[in-house]
Structure formats: structure tokens, C-alpha cells
Enzyme design. Structure first.
Site, PDB file in Angstrom:
ATOM      1  N   GLY A  70     -12.723   7.580  13.946  1.00  0.00           N
ATOM      2  CA  GLY A  70     -12.633   6.231  14.494  1.00  0.00           C
ATOM      3  C   GLY A  70     -11.467   5.991  15.441  1.00  0.00           C
ATOM      4  O   GLY A  70     -11.606   5.339  16.466  1.00  0.00           O
ATOM      5  N   GLY A  71     -10.301   6.526  15.088  1.00  0.00           N
ATOM      6  CA  GLY A  71      -9.119   6.297  15.927  1.00  0.00           C
ATOM      7  C   GLY A  71      -9.251   6.930  17.304  1.00  0.00           C
ATOM      8  O   GLY A  71      -8.552   6.547  18.245  1.00  0.00           O
TER       9      GLY A  71
ATOM     10  N   HIS B 117       1.015  -3.366  17.985  1.00  0.00           N
ATOM     11  CA  HIS B 117       0.434  -2.698  16.818  1.00  0.00           C
ATOM     12  C   HIS B 117       0.878  -3.483  15.581  1.00  0.00           C
ATOM     13  O   HIS B 117       1.719  -3.024  14.805  1.00  0.00           O
ATOM     14  CB  HIS B 117       0.951  -1.251  16.785  1.00  0.00           C
ATOM     15  CG  HIS B 117       0.205  -0.351  15.844  1.00  0.00           C
ATOM     16  ND1 HIS B 117       0.734   0.813  15.343  1.00  0.00           N
ATOM     17  CD2 HIS B 117      -1.043  -0.432  15.328  1.00  0.00           C
ATOM     18  CE1 HIS B 117      -0.154   1.396  14.558  1.00  0.00           C
ATOM     19  NE2 HIS B 117      -1.232   0.661  14.530  1.00  0.00           N
TER      20      HIS B 117
ATOM     21  N   SER C  30       1.247   3.845  11.425  1.00  0.00           N
ATOM     22  CA  SER C  30       0.101   4.035  10.542  1.00  0.00           C
ATOM     23  C   SER C  30       0.549   4.637   9.213  1.00  0.00           C
ATOM     24  O   SER C  30       1.413   5.507   9.186  1.00  0.00           O
ATOM     25  CB  SER C  30      -0.874   5.003  11.185  1.00  0.00           C
ATOM     26  OG  SER C  30      -0.995   4.705  12.536  1.00  0.00           O
TER      27      SER C  30
ATOM     28  N   CYS D 206       2.112   3.191   6.689  1.00  0.00           N
ATOM     29  CA  CYS D 206       3.451   2.797   6.221  1.00  0.00           C
ATOM     30  C   CYS D 206       3.438   1.425   5.570  1.00  0.00           C
ATOM     31  O   CYS D 206       4.455   0.742   5.522  1.00  0.00           O
ATOM     32  CB  CYS D 206       4.447   2.830   7.368  1.00  0.00           C
ATOM     33  SG  CYS D 206       4.737   4.479   7.999  1.00  0.00           S
ATOM     34  N   GLY D 207       2.273   0.981   5.117  1.00  0.00           N
ATOM     35  CA  GLY D 207       2.224  -0.267   4.370  1.00  0.00           C
ATOM     36  C   GLY D 207       1.859  -1.491   5.190  1.00  0.00           C
ATOM     37  O   GLY D 207       2.073  -2.618   4.754  1.00  0.00           O
TER      38      GLY D 207
ATOM     39  N   ASN E 128      -6.301  10.628   5.126  1.00  0.00           N
ATOM     40  CA  ASN E 128      -6.572   9.592   6.129  1.00  0.00           C
ATOM     41  C   ASN E 128      -7.994   9.025   5.965  1.00  0.00           C
ATOM     42  O   ASN E 128      -8.540   8.430   6.890  1.00  0.00           O
ATOM     43  CB  ASN E 128      -6.376  10.173   7.534  1.00  0.00           C
ATOM     44  CG  ASN E 128      -6.267   9.103   8.605  1.00  0.00           C
ATOM     45  OD1 ASN E 128      -5.814   7.986   8.350  1.00  0.00           O
ATOM     46  ND2 ASN E 128      -6.699   9.418   9.823  1.00  0.00           N
TER      47      ASN E 128
ATOM     48  N   ARG F 178     -10.955   6.515   5.057  1.00  0.00           N
ATOM     49  CA  ARG F 178     -10.894   5.090   5.423  1.00  0.00           C
ATOM     50  C   ARG F 178     -12.069   4.288   4.881  1.00  0.00           C
ATOM     51  O   ARG F 178     -13.079   4.852   4.473  1.00  0.00           O
ATOM     52  CB  ARG F 178     -10.910   4.979   6.963  1.00  0.00           C
ATOM     53  CG  ARG F 178      -9.768   5.749   7.631  1.00  0.00           C
ATOM     54  CD  ARG F 178      -8.849   4.844   8.351  1.00  0.00           C
ATOM     55  NE  ARG F 178      -7.625   5.508   8.766  1.00  0.00           N
ATOM     56  CZ  ARG F 178      -6.608   4.866   9.313  1.00  0.00           C
ATOM     57  NH1 ARG F 178      -6.667   3.560   9.490  1.00  0.00           N
ATOM     58  NH2 ARG F 178      -5.521   5.503   9.672  1.00  0.00           N
TER      59      ARG F 178
ATOM     60  N   ARG G 266       8.770   4.255   7.773  1.00  0.00           N
ATOM     61  CA  ARG G 266       8.904   5.113   6.599  1.00  0.00           C
ATOM     62  C   ARG G 266      10.258   5.787   6.700  1.00  0.00           C
ATOM     63  O   ARG G 266      10.446   6.715   7.474  1.00  0.00           O
ATOM     64  CB  ARG G 266       7.760   6.130   6.614  1.00  0.00           C
ATOM     65  CG  ARG G 266       7.607   6.966   5.371  1.00  0.00           C
ATOM     66  CD  ARG G 266       6.335   7.801   5.463  1.00  0.00           C
ATOM     67  NE  ARG G 266       5.154   6.990   5.216  1.00  0.00           N
ATOM     68  CZ  ARG G 266       4.560   6.871   4.033  1.00  0.00           C
ATOM     69  NH1 ARG G 266       5.024   7.530   2.994  1.00  0.00           N
ATOM     70  NH2 ARG G 266       3.492   6.116   3.893  1.00  0.00           N
TER      71      ARG G 266
HETATM   72  C1  SPV Z   1      -3.720   3.864  12.976  1.00  0.00           C
HETATM   73  O1  SPV Z   1      -3.714   5.104  12.825  1.00  0.00           O
HETATM   74  O2  SPV Z   1      -2.739   3.229  13.392  1.00  0.00           O
HETATM   75  C2  SPV Z   1      -4.915   3.105  12.635  1.00  0.00           C
HETATM   76  C3  SPV Z   1      -6.142   3.820  12.548  1.00  0.00           C
HETATM   77  O3  SPV Z   1      -4.862   1.916  12.525  1.00  0.00           O
HETATM   78  S1  SPV Z   1      -6.602   4.437  14.047  1.00  0.00           S
HETATM   79  O4  SPV Z   1      -7.787   3.764  14.449  1.00  0.00           O
HETATM   80  O5  SPV Z   1      -6.797   5.858  13.847  1.00  0.00           O
HETATM   81  O6  SPV Z   1      -5.540   4.201  15.011  1.00  0.00           O
HETATM   82 MN    MN Z   2      -3.077   1.158  13.474  1.00  0.00          MN
END
Ligand code: SPV
Ligand code: MN
Length: 621
Positions: free
Chosen positions: A219-220, A246, A268, A270-271, A383, A385, A416
């Protein structure tokens, strides 16, 4: 040519397309139908029949499989296609343009030639889906209409869950050029999975607002409207004088039914999502925000309408709201989890036991299974989802679709960081926050990107991976953004990952509920704070009260002392690293940034002379 394209579309789809009177849009769509050469084309409007068609195609093509709970499906990405591929994600730059050394760039002509060659006939034997969305709320000054071409029913299905449908909005808009364009092909598939991952490419053309993504499904890398659109939007925002971040957006519920909105930028894993989902608060968005100055205040919208969230560690105690959604009927796509014979899903950190066999992103799985490189394969990818629309959430903020966005009271930067920053801190002012918290953010790498985890990396505003403009300009935009406001939002930093010398975590996962309430009180100046050389920290007595009120827990003074001790050597070496980066690797660094960091360095040195290397918070009260 048009006859050939009409043949692929058929009458009905052609009718849907020309109902949008936008020659630029047609030109774009026809060009890529012609080049990619799919067998047929489906145009998805906002109607429930069209959306249902995409859902069904995802099952028929094998890109998704049904699970035991109604509405749930699972999708697997290829074994080597489990995260964002930073190496092959490039910004295409015209000759003579220099974006600095922090961005992964490529000559635009070369990139376009390469990607067009890869795209040629890539959709032979596939169906192409054309989808329309609106980034940000509909009918809003934040809206960016977007069109996605993809031959992946999984990508199309995901986007239908994650974004606001925009076919009708495009129709209303008519002839316009300000829209984003995405072309994706999963390439050749085996058992519904992209096979040519070695030719994975994600190329971003900010000149024409097009992103190309090929030979990948994760997806990313593929959901155009997510991180691919973010690169286009950062560039557009810089030109138009607003920000693309972000960031989550959440409503924090304070005394007397007051709701104060916060945005928060975290790398990504990190909460970020878990903060946006905190019990007792309400969520607007968990990943991407557009921020504009409207009538003297900063207002923010969620670009998205759904969540593509990390499933690892989701359990009934720490994430009760998501847990509830994931365990009930409703439209959810799980990806890269473990599935047992009964169609139940498992992930690392889920309540209960993980079964000893099942299907995962490596095929049939049993514990101890190893990959070709000899690495042990976990049951569920770190990772892995879930994807769902936010309508499934019980904590959805009522202003989620407000076309004017919500006013931002506070901005949070988190990373982090095992050994430097205290759990929560407020900056002295906007500039100090932008520079020492946002632009100085460092974080240890995680499974959200390909490559080694746990390496401390510079990640300004948690947005470095997505920048499409020079870093110095991006930071200057932030500095300027705080000017001319009636009320300037406060800026905070948080760190949920602080450890003691033996590597043990110092704060419990639930403590973030307290930190957020403290920040809410600070926005309204309801409590005082303690001034240290690096920022303002909470007073012990305020946290003690909040721990009792929010978590019904004791908060011992020894704990406060330990977690809020100012660690001078760590802070100094961080400043040194950050200064080194900006001095040597960011040619257009704003002068004020260097000056602000040098002043902070000086304050730390002075404190060290007075109190030593590790200074308990009481010294500053
Ligand atoms: C991230 O990795 O920051 C995400 C998922 O939110 S992604 O769509 O892979 O970017
Ligand atoms: Mn993200």
C-alpha cells in the site's frame, strides 16, 4: 486511437467518463490506456454498484480472500514487497533543478523514459480501474481532486475505503487542471501477487502532478492517494503557501467539555495511530494532514477518510477501539497477517495464542520456517496492516468532514528515542519548536520501510521520506507559517520510548493518555510549567493529579525524577549531529535554525557547569 480506447471502455464506461467535462482529464486517461494497453477498463463512479463491483473483483482476481468474519478479507503482498521501497522511490527533477542531497532524485527525462518503457503493454490481460477521489473534505478550500488508474483491484478497493469519493466532485468542477494523477500497475502476477519486484519503481513527477508506481502492491508504494499524493501535495503546498504534513489530527477533551485539536507528526511505527486513538479522545485522522491559515488561525483537515494502520501489537487492553472494530463484522482488508484454516487472522501481539500453522506472506507457514536467506519468518509481518473506513470507529470526531477544518491548538513531534528526550515537553515558542523539535527530530528506523530496523536516523517533521522540495525551504515554510496568526499553536515533543541504562522502557504505554491531557491544559495555560534549557516540562504535582484522574494510578516522585532528568551529554551530542547535518548537508538552511541550536547548546553547557551531567527536574523548579 479514440476508437480503440472506446472499445476497451465499452459504452457504459465511456459514458461515465465523458460525463466529466474535463479535456485535461480525458487526455491523461486516454494516454495511459493507450500505453498500458489493458484488456478492458472500468470507470468507478461514486455509486454503490460500482464500489461493489471493485469489491467483487478483488475476490475474483485472487488479490483478496474472504475471511470468517463477514466483510473481512485478507491480501498478501510479495515476500520482498512488505514496506515502502525508499531506494526505488524517486522525485523526477528537470535539468537545472537542485533539490539537495536529502532527497532521492532522478533526471526527469530519463525517469519518464524508463517508466514509460516499463508501462508499455504492462496491463495486457488485466482490467484497468479508473477511480476518482477528493483529498481533503468535499467542497472545501482544502480539496484536491485526484484520479487513480490501477490494474490492482486490491489497490482500488483499498482506496475506496480510505478516501472520499470524488466522481461527482470532478463532474461539478468541469474543466480544470489542478488535480493529481496516479498510474499504478502491479505488473505480472502469480497467485495474485506481483512477481517482478526487482523492477519496482515509484517515480514522482511534480511538474505534471503525476506519480507512477509499478511492479509492487504494498500500500505505501501503490495507494496513490496516500504517500504518493503526499509528495505532490508538499510541492503544491509550498507553492501555494500552506503545509502538507505527516500528522494525525485529534480532538483532546479538556475540562468543561472543551475540545482542543492537536496534530502530531511521528515517523511510521512510533505510536502515531495509537495516540490519535487514545481512549476518551476523538479522532479526525491518523496519518496525513493539510494545514492552512484561515482567518488568523491554523486549521487542519484529514486528507483521508480511512486508516491503513499497523496491526502489530494491537490488543484489547492498549487499543480497545481498534480491537473492537477488528473483531466484528465490517469491511476490513487485513494484509500480511497469518490466516488459519477457519479464516481467522493472527498478528504479533494479538490477545491469545498464535496457531502453529497457517497461511502468511511466505505461503504455508509453521513456526521456525526460514526464508532463502536463512532468516526466520514471523507468523505475521511486523508491517502487517489493516484497512478500514473511519465510519467503523466509535471515537470518530463529529468534525471529520468539516470543509473549514478544525482549529489547531497544539502540534506534537514524536520519535523513537531510547535515550535523549524526556517523555513530554513544550517549546519556548513557535520558532523554537519548529527548530529544536520538528526540524531536529531523530528516530530509530522501523519495519515500515525496507532495510535494517533500530538505526537512529534524522527525520525532520517525520516527513523526510516524503519531501519533494529542498529541506531548507520546507523548514523555512514552517517558520513562516507561524507568522501573522491571532493565536499561535503551542509546539510539543513527546517520546514514548525512553529507556534506562539497562535498556528497560521507562514509561508505560498508557502514560501517553496523561501526556496529552497535560498538553491540552498547557494550550489554555491552565497549569504552569518548569523552564529547562531545552523546553518547558510538567510540574510533578500536575502530573500526579493527572495520573490519578486519567489512569487512577499513583505517580511516584522517583519516577518523575528519573524520566524528566535532563540528560546533558545525550542532548549535546544530538545537537552536534543535527548541526552537522544542517551545516554540511542542507545548503539552504535558514540562519535562525543554526542560531537557535547554538543557543540551546550554550544553555545546556551552562546548566552542566552548574548542576552536572544529569540534572533532576527539581533543580529547575
Ligand atoms: C507509513 O509508513 O508512514 C504509513 C504507511 O503510514 S505507508 O502507506 O506505507 O506510508
Ligand atoms: Mn504514515
Amino acid at each position: 486511437m479514440i476508437e480503440r480506447i472506446k472499445g476497451k471502455l465499452g459504452r457504459e464506461n465511456y459514458r461515465k467518463l465523458i460525463a466529466i467535462e474535463n479535456p485535461k482529464l480525458h487526455e491523461f486517461i486516454y494516454k495511459y490506456i493507450e500505453l498500458c494497453n489493458p484488456d478492458k477498463v472500468f470507470v468507478c463512479t461514486d455509486s454503490s454498484e460500482d464500489i461493489q463491483y471493485i469489491r467483487e473483483r478483488a475476490i475474483e482476481t485472487g488479490e483478496e480472500r474472504k475471511l470468517a468474519i463477514p466483510g473481512h478479507t485478507v491480501h498478501f503482498d510479495g515476500y520482498y514487497d512488505q514496506a515502502r521501497d525508499k531506494e526505488h522511490t524517486k522525485i523526477l527533477v528537470p535539468k537545472g533543478v537542485n533539490l539537495g542531497s536529502n532527497l532521492n532524485v532522478m533526471d526527469r527525462d530519463e525517469g519518464l523514459e524508463e517508466i514509460h518503457n516499463i508501462l508499455k503493454n504492462i496491463m495486457e490481460g488485466h482490467e484497468l480501474y479508473v477511480l476518482f477521489f477528493c483529498l481533503g473534505p468535499i467542497n472545501s478550500e482544502f480539496s484536491i481532486p485526484s484520479v487513480q488508474l490501477t490494474d490492482s483491484s486490491y489497490v482500488a478497493h483499498s482506496e475506496n475505503l480510505l478516501y472520499r469519493h470524488g466522481y461527482e466532485a470532478f463532474k461539478k468542477l468541469g474543466d480544470c487542471e489542478r488535480f493529481f494523477r496516479f498510474v499504478h500497475s502491479a505488473g505480472q502476477l502469480r497467485d495474485g501477487i506481483s512477481v517482478n519486484f526487482d523492477k519496482r519503481r515509484i517515480y514522482i513527477d511534480t511538474e505534471e502532478n503525476i506519480v507512477f508506481s509499478v511492479n509492487t502492491q504494498y500500500g505505501g508504494n501503490t495507494i496513490g492517494l496516500k504517500k504518493l499524493a503526499m509528495r505532490l501535495a508538499i510541492n503544491l503546498a509550498s507553492k501555494e503557501g500552506w503545509l502538507t504534513e505527516h500528522m494525525f489530527i485529534m480532538g483532546v477533551h479538556g475540562p468543561g467539555n472543551r475540545v482542543t485539536y492537536f496534530t502530531g507528526a511521528f515517523p511510521s511505527l512510533c505510536g502515531k495511530t495509537s495516540t490519535a486513538m487514545l481512549k476518551g479522545e476523538t479522532i479526525i485522522g491518523d496519518d496525513i494532514a493539510y494545514l492552512k491559515k484561515i482567518d488568523g488561525e491554523i486549521r487542519a483537515v484529514n486528507v483521508e477518510r480511512g486508516i491503513f494502520g499497523i496491526i502489530k501489537g494491537i490488543n484489547s487492553r492498549d487499543d480497545p477501539i481498534i480491537w473492537e472494530v477488528l473483531n466484528n463484522p465490517g469491511e476490513i482488508i487485513f494484509s500480511n497477517v497469518l490466516v488459519d484454516e477457519e479464516g481467522r487472522v493472527y498478528w504479533t501481539g494479538k490477545d491469545g495464542e498464535i496457531p502453529t500453522k497457517g497461511l502468511n506472506y511466505s505461503g504455508e507457514w509453521t513456526p521456525g520456517k526460514r526464508d532463502a536467506e536463512g532468516n526466520e519468518i514471523p507468523a505475521s509481518h511486523p508491517n502487517a496492516r489493516f484497512t478500514f473506513n473511519m465510519d467503523l470507529l466509535s471515537n470518530l470526531d463529529p468534525r471529520i468532514d468539516d470543509p473549514r477544518g478544525v482549529p489547531v491548538g497544539g502540534i506534537i513531534y514524536g520519535g523513537r528515542d531510547s535515550h535523549t528526550s524526556v517523555p513530554v515537553m513544550e517549546s519556548f515558542n513557535w520558532e523554537h519548536g519548529v527548530i529544536t523539535m520538528g526540524a531536529s527530530l531523530e528516530s530509530e528506523t522501523t519495519a515500515a520501510t525496507l532495510g535494517k530496523s533500530g538505526v537512529r536516523k534524522f527525520n525532520p517533521m517525520s516527513n523526510l521520506d516524503f519531501l519533494s522540495i529542498p529541506l531548507g525551504r520546507y523548514i523555512q515554510n514552517h517558520l513562516d507559517f507561524g507568522k501573522g496568526l491571532r493565536k499561535v499553536p503551542k509546539i510539543f515533543s513527546v517520546n514514548y520510548f525512553l529507556r534506562d541504562n539497562d535498556g528497560n522502557p521507562l514509561t508505560d504505554i498508557l502514560a501517553k493518555r496523561v501526556w496529552i491531557k497535560w498538553m491540552e491544559l498547557r494550550v489554555h495555560e491552565d497549569v504552569k510549567a518548569v523552564r529547562t534549557p531545552v523546553g518547558l516540562i510538567p510540574r510533578y504535582e500536575d502530573l500526579k493529579l493527572l495520573f490519578r484522574r486519567v489512569l487512577n494510578r499513583d505517580y511516584p516522585e522517583e519516577l518523575h525524577t528519573e524520566i524528566f532528568t535532563l540528560r546533558i551529554p545525550e542532548n549535546l551530542s544530538k545537537i552536534e549531529r543535527i548541526l552537522e547535518t544542517y551545516r554540511n548537508r542542507v545548503p539552504d538552511t535558514p540562519e535562525i535554525l543554526i542560531k537557535t541550536l547554538e543557543e540551546q547548546e550554550k544553555r545546556l553547557e551552562e546548566a552542566r557547569k552548574k548542576y552536572g551531567y544529569y540534572i533532576p527536574p527539581q533543580k529547575f523548579s
